[in-house]
Write an enzyme that holds these catalytic residues in place. Structure first.
Site, PDB file in Angstrom:
ATOM      1  CB  SER A  88      46.352  48.315  40.060  1.00 16.52           C
ATOM      2  OG  SER A  88      47.106  48.342  41.241  1.00 16.52           O
ATOM      3  CG  ASP A 201      50.178  46.642  40.242  1.00 18.30           C
ATOM      4  OD1 ASP A 201      49.166  46.824  39.556  1.00 18.30           O
ATOM      5  OD2 ASP A 201      50.585  47.454  41.095  1.00 18.30           O
TER       6      ASP A 201
END
Length: 304
Positions: A88, A201
């Site tokens: 991320s 994510d």
């Protein structure tokens, strides 16, 4: 008798139709199928030569600015990892560092503009109100069109395959697409399709991907966990938030246990895309890294 054709009215209708088509195309699912599409790996083989020191940068949104402070201390101490693994926001900063930028240069970039510099609101989308195209373009422009495998430092970007929540790894191809996939927060940033497979994510599978560095053959792994500490969720937080934090900690704890050294800055629980928070996070990362530097030096020396 047929009604005469109103040229102006016809033009207005055509323009309206074109606008609607453009709007709907903007809402269509993104699926990157270009020749430089990042190749998703399900398993990693040891790199050659094997990395001596790997740096694992965890997920955490605005908390990720702490990574910059940690990088600054490592650079000053002469500790230079030969592999960085990012999840991320850790992928974004990790890719910039792998491109040859130092902590000071990354810091300067991070302070330019506000959230809308990288966020492109898409209120008509049903799976995330931010598209992510601006982030993708920003990364690729900053790296001068280079691919992941062309960067001077080795880097692995972690993402989550959306259909089964399993981690996937990108070590080659388009860095902007890889970073965009790694940070596609469910419900906020639209998922990213790559060759027909959707990703989201990395926080959903490997927020701090120490096992990835181990699989790549790293001899010594430094992990930076910028998530909220266990037990720090406010007592009055909604049940959904408490459950989310519990699940995240359950994903993180087995990973950081495999690291040779852990840096976990003590950051405020509530985070937000504010310049003041960015500065606070960066300072917390630097302070924690400086505090732990003597112990890190000793561990690195004993491992050589």
């Amino acid at each position: 008798m047929p009604r005469p054709i109103d040229i102006d009215e016809s033009r207005r209708r055509l323009l309206s139709l074109a606008g609607l088509t453009a709007l709907l195309s903007g809402c269509a699912a993104f699926d990157y199928r270009e020749p430089d599409a990042p190749g998703a790996l399900t398993q990693l083989q040891p790199m050659q030569p094997k990395p001596q020191v790997a740096l694992v940068l965890g997920s955490g949104g605005p908390r990720g600015y702490a990574h910059i402070g940690v990088l600054r201390v490592l650079e000053e101490a002469g500790i230079e990892p030969d592999l960085v693994v990012g999840s991320s926001v850790g992928a974004l900063i990790g890719v910039f560092w792998a491109s040859g930028l130092d902590a000071e240069q990354i810091d300067e970039r991070s302070m330019q503009g506000g959230p809308l510099t990288l966020f492109d609101p898409n209120p008509f989308a049903d799976r995330g109100w931010i598209r992510g195209q601006k982030l993708q373009d920003y990364v690729n422009d900053s790296l001068g069109g280079r691919r992941l495998e062309d960067l001077p430092r080795r880097v692995i970007v972690v993402a989550t395959r959306r259909d089964d929540k399993q981690p996937r790894f990108f070590a080659n191809g388009n860095p902007g697409v890889a970073v965009r996939a790694s940070g596609a927060m469910p419900g906020i940033i639209s998922p990213v399709g790559i060759d027909g497979v959707e990703y989201e994510d990395a926080d959903e599978s490997l927020p701090v991907a120490v096992s990835v560095a181990r699989s790549a053959g790293a001899g010594f792994v430094i992990a930076v966990d910028v998530s909220a500490r266990a037990g720090s969720t406010p007592a009055d937080a909604p049940a959904s938030m408490r459950l989310r934090d519990q699940r995240r900690r359950a994903r993180i704890e087995p990973e950081v246990a495999r690291a040779d050294f852990l840096i976990h800055p003590d950051l405020p629980y509530w985070a937000g895309p504010r310049r003041s928070y960015f500065i606070e996070s960066r300072a917390a990362g630097e302070a924690t890294a400086r505090e732990r530097l003597p112990a890190l030096r000793a561990r690195v020396a004993s491992a050589q």
